[in-house]
Scaffold this motif. Structure first.
Motif, mmCIF file in Angstrom:
data_model
loop_
_atom_site.group_PDB
_atom_site.id
_atom_site.type_symbol
_atom_site.label_atom_id
_atom_site.label_comp_id
_atom_site.label_asym_id
_atom_site.label_seq_id
_atom_site.Cartn_x
_atom_site.Cartn_y
_atom_site.Cartn_z
ATOM 1 N N TYR A 178 17.027 11.896 -6.512
ATOM 2 C CA TYR A 178 17.991 11.460 -7.513
ATOM 3 C C TYR A 178 19.249 12.322 -7.335
ATOM 4 O O TYR A 178 19.796 12.377 -6.239
ATOM 5 N N SER A 223 12.056 12.013 -5.922
ATOM 6 C CA SER A 223 11.127 10.967 -6.328
ATOM 7 C C SER A 223 9.844 11.161 -5.524
ATOM 8 O O SER A 223 9.764 12.045 -4.666
ATOM 9 N N THR A 263 10.794 16.585 -16.207
ATOM 10 C CA THR A 263 11.973 15.765 -15.904
ATOM 11 C C THR A 263 11.599 14.281 -15.916
ATOM 12 O O THR A 263 10.470 13.916 -15.577
ATOM 13 N N SER A 308 13.568 10.783 -14.490
ATOM 14 C CA SER A 308 14.739 10.325 -13.727
ATOM 15 C C SER A 308 14.602 8.840 -13.411
ATOM 16 O O SER A 308 13.494 8.290 -13.394
ATOM 17 N N THR A 313 20.218 8.457 -13.057
ATOM 18 C CA THR A 313 20.134 9.422 -14.146
ATOM 19 C C THR A 313 19.017 10.407 -13.850
ATOM 20 O O THR A 313 17.997 10.050 -13.247
ATOM 21 N N GLU A 314 19.214 11.658 -14.257
ATOM 22 C CA GLU A 314 18.209 12.706 -14.088
ATOM 23 C C GLU A 314 18.260 13.591 -15.333
ATOM 24 O O GLU A 314 19.324 14.092 -15.686
ATOM 25 N N ASN A 315 17.108 13.770 -15.978
ATOM 26 C CA ASN A 315 17.081 14.418 -17.280
ATOM 27 C C ASN A 315 15.977 15.475 -17.316
ATOM 28 O O ASN A 315 14.840 15.212 -16.916
ATOM 29 N N TRP A 316 16.339 16.668 -17.791
ATOM 30 C CA TRP A 316 15.454 17.831 -17.721
ATOM 31 C C TRP A 316 15.125 18.345 -19.124
ATOM 32 O O TRP A 316 15.989 18.372 -20.007
#
Length: 296
Positions: A96, A101, A226, A228, A241-244
């Motif tokens: 991402y 992935s 995470t 994503s 989108t990438e969310n932590w």
């Protein structure tokens, strides 16, 4: 008599297999690139020593192409054709913005990635299921060199990934990094072991990752999480989108991101923003993030 029946059975199977092979070759869809970068799509209707005739069923056109003008001729899957256009494979589906992935590089594939002109990394597929990557950061390189010592931030990222069902991939990996403490002789060691699962295909997918990390041997008391996603909205464009969720002593600190990926067959460029509640107080849209990948 039984041997005779067996002989005719094997012979008939051979003819069926040969017919199927020839039929597949005749109906195969080719993507032809000329030396002047012109592209043609269709089945080969006839071929001689000097020309091929390509038939495009969608438009009903036949094109005579000189063989000495052909740069590349390859068979492409039917699913890669949309609106009479060849949609090449997503060149950066294994990653991402920063995180991976569960898709893996194929054996012999690789890419160079540059993030914000500072982080420089390479990844190479050792097998279809195992890849090795690593990189170096430029700013720490220049700072430590100016102090008479080559001691940059370096990191190492081996990963496995494989399919377990249609549209379901799982994998895992390790992140190891050495971070210099400027003005001191020792480095900070960062380690993380993670597992991840990806649902979807190379163009549309979502990935959940859970990782256990440590700094200088002191483990985090909670895992890093995470989520994503990526969706291809045009031939050369995708949304990413990438969310932590980063563990703290008492809870989690969220960081989220959103961006656009532009790509060709062997290159991808991400233009994104990284944000959270604190960043949004000063910069509503977030901190700009730029990253590009060249696949080889």
């Amino acid at each position: 008599m039984k041997k005779l029946h067996l002989f005719f059975f094997v012979l008939s199977i051979s003819f069926v297999s040969l017919y199927a092979q020839n039929n597949t070759e005749e109906t195969a869809i080719y993507y032809v690139t000329l030396k002047d970068k012109t592209h043609y799509l269709g089945t080969i209707e006839s071929e001689s020593t000097n020309y091929i005739v390509l038939y495009n069923a969608s438009t009903g056109t036949r094109t005579e192409i000189p063989i000495n003008q052909i740069q590349e001729k390859k068979i492409i899957p039917t699913k890669a054709i949309k609106n009479n256009e060849y949609w090449f494979e997503n060149p950066n589906a294994t990653r991402y913005l920063f995180g991976p992935s569960a898709f893996n590089l194929k054996k012999g594939e690789g890419y160079y990635q540059n993030t914000m002109l500072l982080l420089n990394s390479f990844n190479v597929g050792i097998t279809d299921y195992f890849s090795i990557g690593g990189g170096i950061e430029f700013l720490s390189t220049f700072i430590t060199l100016s102090q008479g010592n080559f001691n940059p931030i370096i990191y190492f990222t081996p990963k496995v990934g494989f399919s377990v069902a249609d549209n379901i991939h799982v994998g895992g990996g390790v992140l190891l990094a050495s971070i210099p403490q400027f003005g001191e002789t020792s480095n900070t060691g960062l380690g993380m072991l993670y597992g991840l699962g990806t649902y979807g295909n190379l163009d549309h997918n979502v990935t959940a990752t859970i990782g256990w990390g440590s700094v200088d041997g002191n483990s985090f008391n909670k895992p890093l999480i995470t989520v994503s996603g990526m969706t291809r909205v045009a031939k050369k464009t995708a949304l990413v989108t990438e969310n932590w969720l980063i563990p703290t002593d008492s809870s989690y600190e969220p960081i989220f991101s959103y961006g656009v990926r532009f790509f060709g067959e062997n290159i991808a460029v991400d233009l994104a923003f990284i944000n959270n509640w604190d960043i949004a107080q000063s910069l509503l849209i977030g901190v700009p993030y730029v990253n590009f990948v060249v696949k080889f």
